[in-house]
Motif scaffolding. Structure first.
Motif, PDB file in Angstrom:
ATOM      1  N   PHE A 103      80.609 -49.128  42.273  1.00 27.21           N
ATOM      2  CA  PHE A 103      81.097 -48.191  41.272  1.00 27.21           C
ATOM      3  C   PHE A 103      82.469 -48.647  40.773  1.00 27.21           C
ATOM      4  CE2 PHE A 103      78.548 -45.091  43.897  1.00 27.21           C
ATOM      5  CZ  PHE A 103      77.618 -44.778  42.915  1.00 27.21           C
TER       6      PHE A 103
ATOM      7  N   THR B 223      76.549 -45.814  48.915  1.00 23.02           N
ATOM      8  CA  THR B 223      75.835 -44.805  48.132  1.00 23.02           C
ATOM      9  C   THR B 223      74.734 -45.439  47.298  1.00 23.02           C
ATOM     10  OG1 THR B 223      77.761 -43.343  48.038  1.00 23.02           O
ATOM     11  CG2 THR B 223      76.092 -43.059  46.329  1.00 23.02           C
ATOM     12  N   LEU B 224      75.044 -46.553  46.647  1.00 25.64           N
ATOM     13  CA  LEU B 224      74.049 -47.201  45.799  1.00 25.64           C
ATOM     14  C   LEU B 224      72.896 -47.772  46.612  1.00 25.64           C
ATOM     15  CD1 LEU B 224      76.339 -49.008  43.213  1.00 25.64           C
ATOM     16  CD2 LEU B 224      74.774 -47.115  42.780  1.00 25.64           C
TER      17      LEU B 224
ATOM     18  N   VAL C 149      75.477 -38.932  39.938  1.00 28.47           N
ATOM     19  CA  VAL C 149      74.609 -40.051  40.309  1.00 28.47           C
ATOM     20  C   VAL C 149      73.135 -39.771  40.022  1.00 28.47           C
ATOM     21  CG1 VAL C 149      76.187 -40.872  42.105  1.00 28.47           C
ATOM     22  CG2 VAL C 149      74.375 -39.246  42.703  1.00 28.47           C
TER      23      VAL C 149
ATOM     24  N   THR D  94      70.668 -42.442  39.102  1.00 30.38           N
ATOM     25  CA  THR D  94      70.206 -43.367  40.137  1.00 30.38           C
ATOM     26  C   THR D  94      69.364 -42.672  41.195  1.00 30.38           C
ATOM     27  OG1 THR D  94      72.172 -43.104  41.565  1.00 30.38           O
ATOM     28  CG2 THR D  94      72.272 -44.774  39.838  1.00 30.38           C
TER      29      THR D  94
END
Length: 306
Positions: free
Chosen positions: A152, A107-108, A253, A256
């Motif tokens: 996370f 995800t990041l 999120v 981000t």
């Protein structure tokens, strides 16, 4: 069953490591039970394969062997199970030019990798990128397969790993555009867990801590939902919310990256609000200048988005 035969480069590495730790070729040969010439040949072969013939070991005071600059990087990076060390990895470790091995939560990667890549390219830093779940990424940091990991919380046990919190995020409720929840509460500013009673719900995988947190929330409030799917990343979440006309509870999120504009998002009201953090992790013992520079860039971009 006969013992598994080591690949050639790992046999060379074994002789190199023995020479480093024993302090001499003779002592390494005695430890390994081979002739002195065999250890010497292995070290020369490793130098030719990884460092274009440049020395990995040099004679120090008292003729005791000591590591060259290349050798120091190679030795420090090879304290990990042998089967995880391929030739490309060893070549990176023995390079004069800096290399950064980066592990990312999938995800990041969507929001952070672009900026990291720009920072690395601007300084001619070779970037080697891998992805994985929290347990896999943690294992890679602990065995020094990764120089830096971004993930996370909550984190698995992390002995031998240094961490830094970069960003804190609360939880939100997210719903597909045609979901019953979106139709029922189009103008609400926030939702409670009880508002999800009877809704179609996409949860996180069973071994994901967010899924466990959602189960605890529903049990505490006596809420029942209809689970229509499970995911392990935001990479998979949005399409399921649209297709199943469902909702979910997930970390916010937006600091981000924004949520897709067609999805409905509400802050989740809880008596004891929970938070998730974006964290940086690296092997204990200090940050290299390359890792420090990349981490500074990540901090700077996240602070701008707060």
């Amino acid at each position: 069953m006969p013992p598994r035969k080591l690949q050639r480069h790992l046999v060379w590495l074994e002789s190199f490591t023995a020479a480093v730790e024993a302090g001499s070729i003779d002592a390494a040969a005695e430890h390994l039970g081979v002739a002195r010439s065999v250890v010497s040949e292995h070290i020369r072969a490793l130098e030719e394969a990884l460092a274009d013939g440049a020395a990995l070991l040099e004679r120090g005071p008292g003729r005791r062997l000591q590591l060259s600059a290349r050798g120091e990087r190679l030795y420090a990076g090879t304290q990990t199970p042998l089967h995880q060390l391929d030739v490309k990895r060893l070549m990176d470790l023995a390079r004069v030019e800096p290399t950064l091995r980066l592990g990312l939560n999938p995800t990041l990667s969507m929001s952070l990798l672009g900026g990291i890549a720009q920072d690395a390219a601007a300084t001619d830093l070779k970037l080697v990128v891998g992805f994985g779940g929290s347990h896999e990424l943690m294992r890679q940091v602990q065995t020094r397969q990764q120089d830096l990991v971004l993930d996370f919380t909550p984190l698995p046990p992390h002995e031998g790993v240094d961490t830094e919190s970069l960003l804190r995020m609360s939880f939100v409720v997210i719903a597909g555009p045609d979901s019953a929840l979106a139709r029922a509460h189009p103008s609400r500013r926030s939702l409670d867990v009880k508002d999800l009673q009877g809704q179609r719900f996409v949860d996180w995988l069973r071994d994901d801590p967010y899924g466990g947190a959602n189960s605890a929330r529903f049990a505490e409030h006596g809420v029942s939902v209809t689970e229509v799917g499970r995911v392990e990343s935001f990479l998979h979440l949005y399409e399921l919310l649209r297709a199943y006309k469902a909702c979910t509870i997930a970390p916010d999120v937006r600091p981000t990256q924004p949520f897709p504009p067609d999805l409905h998002v509400w802050p989740l009201r809880e008596q004891e609000p929970q938070v998730v953090e974006v964290v940086a992790l690296w092997p204990s013992g200090g940050l290299s200048p390359a890792v420090q520079a990349i981490l500074d860039g990540v901090r700077r971009r996240l602070n701008k988005r707060r």
